[in-house]
Design a protein around this motif. Sequence first.
Motif: not given
Length: 207
Positions: A99, A183, A185, A187-189, A191-192, A195-196
């Motif tokens: 962030r 992109s 970036w 919040e979902r980007d 987190e992915e 996490d991934q």
Amino acid sequence: MVTSRWTAVPVRSAPPRRRGAVLERAILDAALEQLSTVGWSGLTMEGVAAGAQTGKAAVYRRWPSKEDLVADALQAGLPRFEQVPDLGSVREDLLELCRQAREAMFSRPGFALRSVIHECDTIQAERFHGVIIGGVVEPTVKLLREIVERGIRRGEVRPDAANGYVFDAIPAMMMYRSKMCGSEWGERDIEEMVDQLMVPLLCRRGA
């Protein structure tokens, strides 16, 4: 009773003349503003002088070329990455670091930096290589290293994860997707990516 048909007109005083660091700061701010609005190709020394409300000669006395001016403006304006997030887990620390990186990328200096990266040719880009590495990549990698090493001490992260390829992953991915995929970036980007990519990359094998 006699009244005069003439009324006094207030005289506007000229703005105080700026010198030294105050004038230089105004010029650097004007350069960042131009970069973030019209880009590298649209930036001119004349436009910067007008934005700083000074003469073109005052700009050229300090910066003989557009490249010199932009390099100093970027160095002075880029946000500082100094505090390592410590939220109790590697995942949360990585999310917060990403962030912070996003805020820097989409700040006015961040937009200015990306206009330089996107628009400069190879020879021009070499002039800004040190600014990009020293102002963005190295500080991010330093904080990422501290997060990873702290995770190793807590037993969350495998010991051999503290290596250059891992430390390069976040800045490389964020810069690549911003430049090549547009992109922003969200919040979902973020987190992915954490996490991934990052959590599986860091966690102990078999965990």
